[in-house]
Design an enzyme around this catalytic site. Structure first.
Site, PDB file in Angstrom:
ATOM      1  N   ASP A  31      61.250   8.830   7.398  1.00 49.64           N
ATOM      2  CA  ASP A  31      60.527   7.557   7.404  1.00 49.64           C
ATOM      3  C   ASP A  31      60.438   7.039   8.844  1.00 49.64           C
ATOM      4  OD1 ASP A  31      60.006   5.145   5.048  1.00 49.64           O
ATOM      5  OD2 ASP A  31      60.062   4.565   7.166  1.00 49.64           O
ATOM      6  N   GLU A  96      53.507  -0.342  -0.072  1.00 51.11           N
ATOM      7  CA  GLU A  96      52.630  -0.581   1.081  1.00 51.11           C
ATOM      8  C   GLU A  96      51.706   0.590   1.344  1.00 51.11           C
ATOM      9  OE1 GLU A  96      55.252  -1.520   4.303  1.00 51.11           O
ATOM     10  OE2 GLU A  96      55.612  -3.572   3.580  1.00 51.11           O
ATOM     11  N   VAL A  97      52.161   1.806   1.041  1.00 51.41           N
ATOM     12  CA  VAL A  97      51.334   3.003   1.240  1.00 51.41           C
ATOM     13  C   VAL A  97      50.965   3.543  -0.140  1.00 51.41           C
ATOM     14  CG1 VAL A  97      51.204   5.317   2.204  1.00 51.41           C
ATOM     15  CG2 VAL A  97      52.469   3.525   3.430  1.00 51.41           C
ATOM     16  N   HIS A 101      55.402   7.789  -3.199  1.00 48.15           N
ATOM     17  CA  HIS A 101      56.479   8.335  -2.359  1.00 48.15           C
ATOM     18  C   HIS A 101      57.819   7.859  -2.881  1.00 48.15           C
ATOM     19  CE1 HIS A 101      54.878   4.611  -0.652  1.00 48.15           C
ATOM     20  NE2 HIS A 101      56.122   4.321  -0.305  1.00 48.15           N
TER      21      HIS A 101
HETATM   22  P1  5GP Z   1      56.592   1.416   0.569  1.00 49.05           P
HETATM   23  O1  5GP Z   1      56.842  -0.005   0.991  1.00 49.05           O
HETATM   24  O2  5GP Z   1      55.131   1.691   0.319  1.00 49.05           O
HETATM   25  O3  5GP Z   1      57.489   1.863  -0.558  1.00 49.05           O
HETATM   26  O4  5GP Z   1      57.068   2.299   1.790  1.00 49.05           O
HETATM   27  C1  5GP Z   1      56.211   2.865   2.727  1.00 49.05           C
HETATM   28  C2  5GP Z   1      57.104   3.567   3.730  1.00 49.05           C
HETATM   29  O5  5GP Z   1      56.293   4.409   4.524  1.00 49.05           O
HETATM   30  C3  5GP Z   1      57.820   2.603   4.672  1.00 49.05           C
HETATM   31  O6  5GP Z   1      59.219   2.828   4.589  1.00 49.05           O
HETATM   32  C4  5GP Z   1      57.254   2.960   6.046  1.00 49.05           C
HETATM   33  O7  5GP Z   1      58.206   2.874   7.071  1.00 49.05           O
HETATM   34  C5  5GP Z   1      56.760   4.371   5.843  1.00 49.05           C
HETATM   35  N1  5GP Z   1      55.636   4.735   6.699  1.00 49.05           N
HETATM   36  C6  5GP Z   1      54.480   4.033   6.861  1.00 49.05           C
HETATM   37  N2  5GP Z   1      53.647   4.670   7.712  1.00 49.05           N
HETATM   38  C7  5GP Z   1      54.294   5.808   8.083  1.00 49.05           C
HETATM   39  C8  5GP Z   1      53.937   6.878   8.956  1.00 49.05           C
HETATM   40  O8  5GP Z   1      52.862   6.928   9.561  1.00 49.05           O
HETATM   41  N3  5GP Z   1      54.851   7.885   9.097  1.00 49.05           N
HETATM   42  C9  5GP Z   1      56.060   7.864   8.444  1.00 49.05           C
HETATM   43  N4  5GP Z   1      56.884   8.899   8.659  1.00 49.05           N
HETATM   44  N5  5GP Z   1      56.423   6.873   7.613  1.00 49.05           N
HETATM   45  C10 5GP Z   1      55.556   5.846   7.439  1.00 49.05           C
END
Ligand code: 5GP
Length: 115
Positions: A31, A96-97, A101
């Site tokens: 991450d 957020e993504v 995941h």
């Molecule tokens: P969510 O809040 O969607 O569960 O978590 C998204 C995760 O993706 C976050 O922990 C964030 O740090 C990670 N993340 C977002 N953009 C990138 C990226 O470009 N590369 C990597 N390795 N992690 C990312």
């Protein structure tokens, strides 16, 4: 809604990542903003925006890979003695993504992470 996410670029090799595991269906990488040292993400290679879109067989593979990574983290220099698995599905849950995941978050005593 735009189906693009940065994770699609990571799968395709168009964006950089620190990969720790890859097979035909699943990719795992560090991450970029780790909640604790060694925080990993496990994703399906075929994009699924939500749990509802995810093939359950691939969901099973995500968990299998996370299970193996959790065991490996306990043996690694991270030296964690606990692991949180976490998946945010939907904006309200903190996603957020929008490419499913599974977070693999190593835990050590006093790491200050409040999950
Ligand atoms: P969510 O809040 O969607 O569960 O978590 C998204 C995760 O993706 C976050 O922990 C964030 O740090 C990670 N993340 C977002 N953009 C990138 C990226 O470009 N590369 C990597 N390795 N992690 C990312």
């Amino acid at each position: 809604m735009d189906p693009y996410t940065i994770f699609a670029d990571i799968v395709a090799g168009r964006a950089p990542s620190s990969k720790v595991y890859e097979d035909d269906d699943v990719l795992a990488f560090m991450d970029i903003r780790p909640m604790t040292p060694g925080h990993l993400l496990v994703i399906p290679k075929i994009p699924a925006r939500s749990l509802a879109e995810l093939d359950p067989a691939i969901g099973g593979k995500l968990f299998q890979v996370a299970q193996r990574l959790a065991a490996a983290l306990r043996q690694s220099e991270v030296r964690c003695d606990g692991v949180n698995l976490f998946l945010a599905d939907g904006v309200t849950a903190g996603q957020e993504v929008f490419h499913v995941h599974l977070h693999v978050i190593p835990r050590t005593p006093g790491d200050g992470f409040g999950l």
